[in-house]
Design an enzyme around this catalytic site. Structure first.
Site, PDB file in Angstrom:
ATOM      1  N   GLU A  82      10.732  -0.754  -3.831  1.00  0.00           N
ATOM      2  CA  GLU A  82      10.980  -0.128  -4.990  1.00  0.00           C
ATOM      3  C   GLU A  82      11.651  -0.161  -5.933  1.00  0.00           C
ATOM      4  OE1 GLU A  82       9.859   3.794  -3.930  1.00  0.00           O
ATOM      5  OE2 GLU A  82       7.642   3.405  -2.919  1.00  0.00           O
ATOM      6  N   ASN A 121       9.704  -5.551  -0.872  1.00  0.00           N
ATOM      7  CA  ASN A 121       8.750  -3.973  -0.906  1.00  0.00           C
ATOM      8  C   ASN A 121       8.500  -3.225  -1.722  1.00  0.00           C
ATOM      9  OD1 ASN A 121       6.116  -2.933   1.786  1.00  0.00           O
ATOM     10  ND2 ASN A 121       7.805  -1.493   1.039  1.00  0.00           N
ATOM     11  N   HIS A 178      -0.852   1.575  -0.815  1.00  0.00           N
ATOM     12  CA  HIS A 178      -1.048   3.071  -1.006  1.00  0.00           C
ATOM     13  C   HIS A 178      -2.437   3.365  -2.396  1.00  0.00           C
ATOM     14  CE1 HIS A 178       1.914   4.927   1.426  1.00  0.00           C
ATOM     15  NE2 HIS A 178       2.896   3.789   0.994  1.00  0.00           N
ATOM     16  N   GLU A 238       1.592  -0.843   3.716  1.00  0.00           N
ATOM     17  CA  GLU A 238       1.886   0.869   3.806  1.00  0.00           C
ATOM     18  C   GLU A 238       0.877   1.620   3.341  1.00  0.00           C
ATOM     19  OE1 GLU A 238       5.090   3.239   1.617  1.00  0.00           O
ATOM     20  OE2 GLU A 238       6.042   0.935   1.763  1.00  0.00           O
ATOM     21  N   ASP A 267      -3.024   2.916   2.624  1.00  0.00           N
ATOM     22  CA  ASP A 267      -3.783   4.500   2.930  1.00  0.00           C
ATOM     23  C   ASP A 267      -4.633   5.005   1.850  1.00  0.00           C
ATOM     24  OD1 ASP A 267      -1.741   5.549   1.387  1.00  0.00           O
ATOM     25  OD2 ASP A 267      -0.504   7.008   2.982  1.00  0.00           O
TER      26      ASP A 267
END
Length: 365
Positions: free
Chosen positions: A173, A214, A250, A279, A281
């Site tokens: 990030e 990432n 996400h 990641e 979701d």
């Protein structure tokens, strides 16, 4: 614009985890091991096995407290996935809560769990602006001191797990949504070169591990993903040992999932880089209805298909698999139900969509 925040670190006693790991049943259907049914067992094969046939790893983030205490959780984590990522136990505040004193045991337990179940491990994460130990954030360090601290941290952690980690999220990030670098402690004190330094130091500590940068909100072509593309292009030209780009994934059913994921990932593919969805979701405004469930399944499918359509997209990881242990409700008020299994470990439409996409991709190979 979708925002995200990492869940708070959850500690667990090493002895409790170790005892729980001994209770994990043999994962005979885990990816990487032959499934009893052979090539025509699509209805019963694990996600990991279906992913293997489709050419990618299917992974999950793992909550170590749940792994220690919850037998259905352990069974699912062991049997349905071919790679695992620690949710929290490899982050800096977890591994070095006191300066110079390391707490490796929970992360070591995850590595042992993965080894016992023939799974690969994604290391998460070495350099991040969040979940840093208090001694680091409150210390009045000079730039030279902070650079030495970061160098030592990366070297010590990567060396400790050398040979056990498939992919490291080296820098996590680093960008704002507008494509500028995030104004973190690292950028403020060390300047933008901290990113290249981190990759060089990680590579020196374990030359065989794959090294990733990432980030979130880089699923489609936008200012942030383009800025990241420009950065990794420069890093590659400087022979910085970066191997891949992690697209977190996400998402939220209130916003359409980007449908140019494959186009975006192909840009990194063309540079000779690997990509991965790291990641995934998809959170839902509560209460959940059938329309939201369908939208969630479509979003998961869109993410996965973007990876499957990209030659060097190596893996697709969900950020937890059951709503029982989801980070989402604690961070996004009024939202939840973000995972592929419900709180009773029953598969949702999203789980079925992932299975179908993998089976179709395997059939086409």
């Amino acid at each position: 614009m979708i925002k995200k925040h990492r869940a708070l670190c959850t500690g667990v006693a090493a002895a409790a985890v170790a005892a729980a790991l001994l209770a994990v049943p043999s994962a005979a259907t885990a990816s990487g091991q032959p499934h009893p049914g052979g090539a025509d067992d699509t209805a019963t094969a694990s996600l990991g096995r279906l992913g293997e046939r489709a050419g990618i790893r299917i992974g999950t983030a793992v909550d170590m407290a749940a792994l220690a205490a919850d037998t259905p959780y352990r069974t699912e984590a062991a049997g349905d996935f071919s790679s695992v990522t620690p949710e929290n136990v490899m982050k800096w505040e977890s591994v070095e809560p006191t300066r110079g004193t390391y707490a490796w045991a929970p992360a070591d337990d995850l590595v042992a769990f993965a080894r016992a179940n023939h799974q690969l491990v994604r290391g998460h994460t070495l350099v991040w602006h969040s979940q840093l130990p208090g001694w680091l954030t409150s210390g009045d360090f000079t730039a030279d001191q902070l650079r030495d601290i970061l160098h030592r941290h990366i070297t010590d952690e990567v060396t400790h797990f050398k040979g056990s980690i498939w992919q490291w999220d080296v820098v996590n990030e680093a960008f704002n949504d507008d494509g500028t670098l995030r104004n973190t402690i690292w950028l403020q004190k060390l300047g933008p070169d901290y990113i290249a330094d981190a990759f060089r130091w990680a590579h020196q500590a374990d030359p065989k591990a794959k090294l990733y940068i990432n980030d979130y909100n880089i699923e489609g072509v936008n200012a942030k993903s383009t800025a990241l593309l420009d950065l990794v292009t420069r890093l590659r030209a400087q022979h910085v040992p970066i191997d891949g780009v992690g697209v977190q994934g996400h998402l939220d059913t209130q916003y359409p999932a980007p449908h140019d994921i494959a186009d975006n990932l192909r840009r990194f593919d063309d540079l000779g880089l690997e990509t991965a969805v790291t990641e995934a979701d998809v959170r839902i405004p509560l209460p959940v209805d059938n329309t939201e469930r369908e939208a969630q399944a479509e979003a998961y499918s869109t993410l996965l298909q973007g990876c499957l359509l990209t030659a060097h997209c190596t893996d697709f990881t969900v950020w937890g698999f059951t709503d029982t242990y989801s980070w989402v409700p604690g961070v996004f008020g009024g939202e939840g139900s973000a995972n592929i299994l419900d709180t009773d470990y029953r598969p949702k439409a999203a789980y079925t969509a992932i299975r179908q996409d993998l089976a179709l991709a395997a059939h086409r190979r």
